[in-house]
Design a protein around this motif. Structure first.
Motif, PDB file in Angstrom:
ATOM      1  N   ASP A  92       0.667  -1.359   0.188  1.00 54.40           N
ATOM      2  CA  ASP A  92       0.079  -0.024   0.054  1.00 54.40           C
ATOM      3  C   ASP A  92       0.756   1.435   0.033  1.00 54.40           C
ATOM      4  O   ASP A  92       0.419   2.349   0.063  1.00 54.40           O
TER       5      ASP A  92
ATOM      6  N   ASN B 236      -3.325   4.206  13.996  1.00 47.99           N
ATOM      7  CA  ASN B 236      -3.398   3.568  12.736  1.00 47.99           C
ATOM      8  C   ASN B 236      -3.396   2.038  13.128  1.00 47.99           C
ATOM      9  O   ASN B 236      -3.961   1.209  12.169  1.00 47.99           O
TER      10      ASN B 236
ATOM     11  N   LEU C 290      -5.522   0.718  14.989  1.00 55.97           N
ATOM     12  CA  LEU C 290      -6.836   0.366  15.086  1.00 55.97           C
ATOM     13  C   LEU C 290      -7.704   1.091  14.323  1.00 55.97           C
ATOM     14  O   LEU C 290      -8.978   1.144  14.314  1.00 55.97           O
ATOM     15  N   LYS C 291      -7.286   1.244  13.112  1.00 59.10           N
ATOM     16  CA  LYS C 291      -7.955   1.998  12.003  1.00 59.10           C
ATOM     17  C   LYS C 291      -9.057   1.191  11.452  1.00 59.10           C
ATOM     18  O   LYS C 291     -10.047   1.716  10.858  1.00 59.10           O
ATOM     19  N   ARG C 292      -9.131  -0.144  11.419  1.00 61.49           N
ATOM     20  CA  ARG C 292     -10.142  -0.892  10.973  1.00 61.49           C
ATOM     21  C   ARG C 292     -11.120  -1.108  12.112  1.00 61.49           C
ATOM     22  O   ARG C 292     -12.342  -1.636  11.902  1.00 61.49           O
ATOM     23  N   GLN C 293     -10.795  -0.243  13.175  1.00 63.07           N
ATOM     24  CA  GLN C 293     -12.015  -0.617  14.381  1.00 63.07           C
ATOM     25  C   GLN C 293     -12.280   0.880  14.855  1.00 63.07           C
ATOM     26  O   GLN C 293     -11.958   1.296  16.040  1.00 63.07           O
ATOM     27  N   PRO C 294     -12.878   1.699  14.076  1.00 68.24           N
ATOM     28  CA  PRO C 294     -12.954   3.261  14.328  1.00 68.24           C
ATOM     29  C   PRO C 294     -13.471   3.472  15.796  1.00 68.24           C
ATOM     30  O   PRO C 294     -13.263   4.302  16.349  1.00 68.24           O
TER      31      PRO C 294
ATOM     32  N   THR D 100     -13.832   1.352  18.392  1.00 66.77           N
ATOM     33  CA  THR D 100     -12.932   0.930  19.466  1.00 66.77           C
ATOM     34  C   THR D 100     -11.794   2.031  19.572  1.00 66.77           C
ATOM     35  O   THR D 100     -11.493   2.245  20.528  1.00 66.77           O
TER      36      THR D 100
ATOM     37  N   THR E 226       1.292  -9.310  15.554  1.00 65.65           N
ATOM     38  CA  THR E 226       1.491  -8.079  14.868  1.00 65.65           C
ATOM     39  C   THR E 226       3.051  -7.595  15.611  1.00 65.65           C
ATOM     40  O   THR E 226       3.790  -7.009  14.747  1.00 65.65           O
TER      41      THR E 226
END
Length: 237
Positions: free
Chosen positions: A54, A101, A103-107, A109, A130
Motif C-alpha cells: 500500500d 493506525n 486500530l484503523k479498522r475499528q474506528p 474501538t 503483529t
C-alpha cells in the motif's frame, strides 16, 4: 501482514571466482553458514525498514536475545512505538497516531481506547502476531530462511563495509524481478550483517549488529501499564 514478516529480506547461494575471503567456498555454502551462525548468536540488534504494497513503510530498531528479551522501537505509517519483552510479557508504548493506525479498522474501538493509552505501556498478549515476532530472534531468522531456495543460485560479489565491519556481498535476481543481497562478515563468525531487497512488492533492508551483547529490558512500572484485554473487554484498567 505481521511486522516481522514484512521486514524479512531474502538470503541466498553458486560458486564465485574470488579466492578470498571464504576461499574455496561456494556462495551457497557461505549463505548457509551465515544463517547458522546468526541462529547460534546469543543476541543481535536489528534495524531496518520495508515498504508494503500500500506504499506505507514499516520499521524496526530492536535488540533481542535467545530468551526473547527484547527492547527498541517499531514503526508503521510514520508513527513509532517503544517495545519491550521481559518476564514473558510484551509491552508496547505508542503515541496517539500509532494507536489510531493500529486500530484503523475499528474506528469505534479506537475512539474509546486511544485516550486511555496515552503515555502508557500496554500489556499485549505474548503471542500477538503483529508485534511478538520482532521479539522472537529464532522465529525471525527461521522465517527469513523459510524458503531455502532464496539462498540458492546467488553470486559472490565484492567486499564492502557494513557498520565498520568487512562483509562479502552475495546477490541474486529472482524471477519476480527482485534483487536480493546478503552481506556476510568475513572476520570472526560469518554473521549476517545486512540483507537487502530491491524491486518487487516489498523492497527494504535490515542491518544486523551488536551480536552477543546483553539485552536487559526493564519491566515498566505498574502505574504506567494498562492491560489490553481489560480495555478491549470494556473493563476499567
Amino acid at each position: 501482514m505481521s511486522v516481522s514478516a514484512a521486514l524479512l529480506a531474502g538470503c541466498g547461494g553458486d560458486s564465485g571466482g574470488e579466492s578470498t575471503p571464504f576461499e574455496g567456498q561456494s556462495a551457497d555454502d557461505i549463505a548457509a553458514k551465515a544463517v547458522e551462525a546468526t541462529q547460534r548468536a546469543k543476541s543481535v540488534h536489528l534495524k531496518g525498514d520495508t515498504r508494503l504494497k500500500d506504499g506505507s513503510t514499516v520499521t524496526i530498531d530492536v535488540s533481542v536475545d535467545q530468551e526473547k528479551n527484547c527492547q527498541g522501537t517499531i514503526g508503521a505509517g510514520g508513527a513509532e512505538a517503544d517495545v519491550r519483552h521481559t518476564d514473558a510479557t510484551l509491552y508496547l508504548r505508542g503515541d496517539e497516531q500509532y494507536w489510531l493506525n493500529a486500530l484503523k479498522r475499528q474506528p469505534d474501538t479506537a475512539r474509546k481506547m486511544v485516550p486511555k493509552l496515552q503515555g502508557k505501556w500496554v500489556r499485549m498478549p505474548a503471542n500477538d502476531a503483529t508485534t511478538a515476532g520482532v521479539c522472537d530472534k529464532q522465529g525471525f531468522i527461521a522465517a527469513m530462511d523459510e524458503d531455502k531456495s532464496d539462498r540458492r543460485g546467488m553470486k559472490r560479489g565484492s567486499t564492502s563495509e557494513v557498520d565498520g565491519k568487512e562483509a562479502l556481498k552475495l546477490t541474486k535476481k529472482t524471477s519476480a524481478g527482485q534483487t536480493l543481497a546478503l552481506y556476510v562478515a568475513t572476520e570472526g563468525e560469518p554473521y549476517i550483517l545486512r540483507t537487502t531487497t530491491e524491486g518487487g512488492e516489498n523492497p527494504g533492508s535490515v542491518t544486523f549488529g551488536e551480536y552477543d551483547e546483553p539485552v536487559r529490558p526493564e519491566q515498566p512500572p505498574a502505574g504506567q501499564t494498562v492491560d489490553l484485554k481489560q480495555l478491549s473487554g470494556g473493563q476499567r484498567a
